[in-house]
Design a protein around this motif. Structure first.
Motif, PDB file in Angstrom:
ATOM      1  N   ARG A 112       2.196  13.630   7.429  1.00  0.00           N
ATOM      2  CA  ARG A 112       2.396  14.221   6.115  1.00  0.00           C
ATOM      3  C   ARG A 112       1.040  14.370   5.421  1.00  0.00           C
ATOM      4  NH1 ARG A 112       5.808  10.887   1.815  1.00  0.00           N
ATOM      5  NH2 ARG A 112       3.962   9.570   2.063  1.00  0.00           N
ATOM      6  N   ALA A 113       0.763  15.559   4.938  1.00  0.00           N
ATOM      7  CA  ALA A 113      -0.482  15.815   4.208  1.00  0.00           C
ATOM      8  C   ALA A 113      -0.266  15.589   2.717  1.00  0.00           C
ATOM      9  CB  ALA A 113      -0.952  17.238   4.475  1.00  0.00           C
ATOM     10  N   ALA A 114      -1.371  15.426   2.002  1.00  0.00           N
ATOM     11  CA  ALA A 114      -1.299  15.180   0.561  1.00  0.00           C
ATOM     12  C   ALA A 114      -2.621  15.593  -0.075  1.00  0.00           C
ATOM     13  CB  ALA A 114      -1.003  13.715   0.263  1.00  0.00           C
ATOM     14  N   VAL A 115      -2.580  15.816  -1.383  1.00  0.00           N
ATOM     15  CA  VAL A 115      -3.768  16.089  -2.188  1.00  0.00           C
ATOM     16  C   VAL A 115      -3.933  14.925  -3.154  1.00  0.00           C
ATOM     17  CG1 VAL A 115      -4.849  17.617  -3.872  1.00  0.00           C
ATOM     18  CG2 VAL A 115      -3.529  18.589  -1.984  1.00  0.00           C
ATOM     19  N   ILE A 116      -5.067  14.243  -3.082  1.00  0.00           N
ATOM     20  CA  ILE A 116      -5.315  13.081  -3.918  1.00  0.00           C
ATOM     21  C   ILE A 116      -6.449  13.381  -4.891  1.00  0.00           C
ATOM     22  CG2 ILE A 116      -4.480  11.464  -2.178  1.00  0.00           C
ATOM     23  CD1 ILE A 116      -7.386  10.859  -1.465  1.00  0.00           C
ATOM     24  N   ALA A 117      -6.378  12.774  -6.055  1.00  0.00           N
ATOM     25  CA  ALA A 117      -7.423  12.910  -7.069  1.00  0.00           C
ATOM     26  C   ALA A 117      -8.378  11.726  -6.955  1.00  0.00           C
ATOM     27  CB  ALA A 117      -6.812  12.963  -8.465  1.00  0.00           C
ATOM     28  N   VAL A 118      -9.666  12.018  -6.875  1.00  0.00           N
ATOM     29  CA  VAL A 118     -10.679  10.975  -6.732  1.00  0.00           C
ATOM     30  C   VAL A 118     -11.679  11.116  -7.882  1.00  0.00           C
ATOM     31  CG1 VAL A 118     -12.379   9.894  -5.231  1.00  0.00           C
ATOM     32  CG2 VAL A 118     -10.416  11.088  -4.235  1.00  0.00           C
ATOM     33  N   PRO A 119     -11.657  10.233  -8.878  1.00  0.00           N
ATOM     34  CA  PRO A 119     -12.650  10.312  -9.961  1.00  0.00           C
ATOM     35  C   PRO A 119     -14.012   9.837  -9.471  1.00  0.00           C
ATOM     36  CG  PRO A 119     -11.218   8.408 -10.260  1.00  0.00           C
ATOM     37  CD  PRO A 119     -10.683   9.158  -9.074  1.00  0.00           C
ATOM     38  N   LEU A 120     -15.045  10.577  -9.839  1.00  0.00           N
ATOM     39  CA  LEU A 120     -16.409  10.260  -9.416  1.00  0.00           C
ATOM     40  C   LEU A 120     -17.179   9.608 -10.547  1.00  0.00           C
ATOM     41  CD1 LEU A 120     -17.302  13.508  -7.433  1.00  0.00           C
ATOM     42  CD2 LEU A 120     -16.289  11.387  -6.573  1.00  0.00           C
ATOM     43  N   ARG A 121     -18.303   9.018 -10.185  1.00  0.00           N
ATOM     44  CA  ARG A 121     -19.159   8.373 -11.187  1.00  0.00           C
ATOM     45  C   ARG A 121     -20.283   9.281 -11.659  1.00  0.00           C
ATOM     46  NH1 ARG A 121     -19.757   3.645  -6.902  1.00  0.00           N
ATOM     47  NH2 ARG A 121     -19.503   5.543  -5.671  1.00  0.00           N
ATOM     48  N   GLU A 195     -22.513   1.377  -9.988  1.00  0.00           N
ATOM     49  CA  GLU A 195     -21.401   0.689 -10.637  1.00  0.00           C
ATOM     50  C   GLU A 195     -20.135   0.828  -9.803  1.00  0.00           C
ATOM     51  OE1 GLU A 195     -21.128   2.550 -14.402  1.00  0.00           O
ATOM     52  OE2 GLU A 195     -23.068   1.801 -15.135  1.00  0.00           O
ATOM     53  N   PRO A 196     -19.134  -0.039 -10.037  1.00  0.00           N
ATOM     54  CA  PRO A 196     -17.859   0.087  -9.305  1.00  0.00           C
ATOM     55  C   PRO A 196     -17.196   1.425  -9.604  1.00  0.00           C
ATOM     56  CG  PRO A 196     -18.028  -2.062 -10.375  1.00  0.00           C
ATOM     57  CD  PRO A 196     -19.162  -1.229 -10.904  1.00  0.00           C
ATOM     58  N   PRO A 197     -16.512   2.000  -8.626  1.00  0.00           N
ATOM     59  CA  PRO A 197     -15.850   3.296  -8.861  1.00  0.00           C
ATOM     60  C   PRO A 197     -14.712   3.151  -9.860  1.00  0.00           C
ATOM     61  CG  PRO A 197     -15.232   2.402  -6.726  1.00  0.00           C
ATOM     62  CD  PRO A 197     -16.334   1.527  -7.251  1.00  0.00           C
ATOM     63  N   PRO A 198     -14.417   4.217 -10.600  1.00  0.00           N
ATOM     64  CA  PRO A 198     -13.312   4.161 -11.573  1.00  0.00           C
ATOM     65  C   PRO A 198     -11.976   4.083 -10.862  1.00  0.00           C
ATOM     66  CG  PRO A 198     -14.184   6.385 -11.419  1.00  0.00           C
ATOM     67  CD  PRO A 198     -15.096   5.513 -10.602  1.00  0.00           C
ATOM     68  N   PRO A 199     -10.961   3.550 -11.528  1.00  0.00           N
ATOM     69  CA  PRO A 199      -9.640   3.475 -10.884  1.00  0.00           C
ATOM     70  C   PRO A 199      -9.035   4.855 -10.731  1.00  0.00           C
ATOM     71  CG  PRO A 199      -9.505   2.779 -13.174  1.00  0.00           C
ATOM     72  CD  PRO A 199     -10.959   2.954 -12.866  1.00  0.00           C
ATOM     73  N   PRO A 200      -8.316   5.095  -9.633  1.00  0.00           N
ATOM     74  CA  PRO A 200      -7.680   6.407  -9.453  1.00  0.00           C
ATOM     75  C   PRO A 200      -6.554   6.602 -10.445  1.00  0.00           C
ATOM     76  CG  PRO A 200      -6.985   4.896  -7.733  1.00  0.00           C
ATOM     77  CD  PRO A 200      -8.067   4.194  -8.504  1.00  0.00           C
ATOM     78  N   PRO A 201      -6.246   7.837 -10.806  1.00  0.00           N
ATOM     79  CA  PRO A 201      -5.146   8.089 -11.741  1.00  0.00           C
ATOM     80  C   PRO A 201      -3.814   7.692 -11.122  1.00  0.00           C
ATOM     81  CG  PRO A 201      -5.912  10.134 -10.795  1.00  0.00           C
ATOM     82  CD  PRO A 201      -6.878   9.083 -10.345  1.00  0.00           C
ATOM     83  N   PRO A 202      -2.817   7.304 -11.941  1.00  0.00           N
ATOM     84  CA  PRO A 202      -1.505   6.941 -11.388  1.00  0.00           C
ATOM     85  C   PRO A 202      -0.832   8.142 -10.762  1.00  0.00           C
ATOM     86  CG  PRO A 202      -1.408   7.099 -13.782  1.00  0.00           C
ATOM     87  CD  PRO A 202      -2.856   7.213 -13.407  1.00  0.00           C
ATOM     88  N   PRO A 203      -0.033   7.927  -9.723  1.00  0.00           N
ATOM     89  CA  PRO A 203       0.660   9.062  -9.093  1.00  0.00           C
ATOM     90  C   PRO A 203       1.666   9.685 -10.030  1.00  0.00           C
ATOM     91  CG  PRO A 203       1.480   6.966  -8.238  1.00  0.00           C
ATOM     92  CD  PRO A 203       0.299   6.638  -9.096  1.00  0.00           C
ATOM     93  N   LEU A 204       1.860  10.976  -9.877  1.00  0.00           N
ATOM     94  CA  LEU A 204       2.828  11.684 -10.703  1.00  0.00           C
ATOM     95  C   LEU A 204       4.245  11.305 -10.291  1.00  0.00           C
ATOM     96  CD1 LEU A 204       1.202  15.242 -10.767  1.00  0.00           C
ATOM     97  CD2 LEU A 204       1.087  13.470 -12.531  1.00  0.00           C
ATOM     98  N   PRO A 205       5.164  11.193 -11.259  1.00  0.00           N
ATOM     99  CA  PRO A 205       6.546  10.852 -10.894  1.00  0.00           C
ATOM    100  C   PRO A 205       7.198  11.982 -10.120  1.00  0.00           C
ATOM    101  CG  PRO A 205       6.393  11.427 -13.224  1.00  0.00           C
ATOM    102  CD  PRO A 205       4.984  11.341 -12.710  1.00  0.00           C
ATOM    103  N   LEU A 206       8.033  11.600  -9.167  1.00  0.00           N
ATOM    104  CA  LEU A 206       8.736  12.595  -8.369  1.00  0.00           C
ATOM    105  C   LEU A 206       9.835  13.236  -9.195  1.00  0.00           C
ATOM    106  CD1 LEU A 206       9.062  10.657  -5.000  1.00  0.00           C
ATOM    107  CD2 LEU A 206       7.411  12.431  -5.600  1.00  0.00           C
ATOM    108  N   PRO A 207      10.104  14.528  -8.993  1.00  0.00           N
ATOM    109  CA  PRO A 207      11.175  15.187  -9.756  1.00  0.00           C
ATOM    110  C   PRO A 207      12.533  14.615  -9.382  1.00  0.00           C
ATOM    111  CG  PRO A 207      10.340  16.628  -8.026  1.00  0.00           C
ATOM    112  CD  PRO A 207       9.415  15.448  -8.069  1.00  0.00           C
TER     113      PRO A 207
END
Length: 219
Positions: A112-121, A195-207
């Motif tokens: 299964r593929a997915a698109v993830i959000a990765v916040p950068l510093r 510095e430590p990387p920022p926390p990833p955003p919470p996953p979006l709720p499933l419909p």
């Protein structure tokens, strides 16, 4: 004694790899730009010779003096040891990721593929673009969007069956970001990526799926 030519390593205010000519009007020559214009001149003549190289340099210098560009600091710095580490990591990551992608192709069960959000510093446009290019060069992951306002890259991951795989993909992006900044970033950017990387955003709720029982279901 007044210097007629000042190189960038003697004057921190000058752009990297440039020189300044003394006189009534301040003239700054960008050496990488002159080299690039010389390469274009040689390509136009379709012949590599000392005469074409010398005339190309003369024409490039004359063009830069006649049409000076405004001073723009892109925030690009060259750190030789950092460039070596980045190149070595990219070669290793491209090899291991290529083997992993090839193995996934010949495995029987689908992934299964997915698109993830990765916040950068990093915050500069140049470092964001360089990190996105480095991530896209590795098989198995490609950047589908770069959000400049939040310094976030959205990465397409082929294997997203387990949360541990997604965490490993984020750590790989952060590692590439750190190596890219340590190779080409300014001192402020290098301090930031330490510095430590920022926390990833919470996953979006499933419909919520539509109800299939009770009155009015399916209407």
């Amino acid at each position: 004694m007044k210097r007629w030519i000042t190189l960038s390593y003697r004057n921190a205010e000058l752009p990297p790899f440039s020189c300044e000519f003394a006189g009534r009007r301040r003239r700054v020559l960008d050496l990488p730009l002159i080299a690039w214009l010389t390469v274009i001149w040689v390509l136009l003549w379709s012949s590599l010779s000392w005469a074409n190289v010398v005339t190309g340099v003369v024409v490039a210098v004359a063009v830069c003096l006649a049409f000076p560009l405004p001073r723009v600091d892109l925030g690009l710095r060259l750190h030789p040891w950092g460039i070596v580490l980045l190149a070595g990591y990219l070669l290793y990551d491209m090899y291991t990721s290529g083997v992993k992608v090839t193995r996934q192709i010949f495995v029987g069960h689908p992934h299964r593929a997915a698109v993830i959000a990765v916040p950068l510093r990093c915050r500069s446009d140049l470092m964001l673009a360089a990190t996105a290019v480095a991530v896209s060069n590795v098989p198995g992951g490609s950047v589908v969007e770069v959000r400049r306002a939040t310094a976030t890259v959205f990465v397409h991951v082929l294997d997203a069956d387990r949360p541990a795989v997604l965490d490993a993909a984020r750590r790989s992006v952060w590692r590439l970001e750190e190596l890219t900044v340590r190779a080409f970033g300014t001192r402020d950017e290098i301090v930031r990526v330490a510095e430590p990387p920022p926390p990833p955003p919470p996953p979006l709720p499933l419909p919520t799926p539509p109800r299939t029982d009770g009155p009015g279901a399916g209407s």
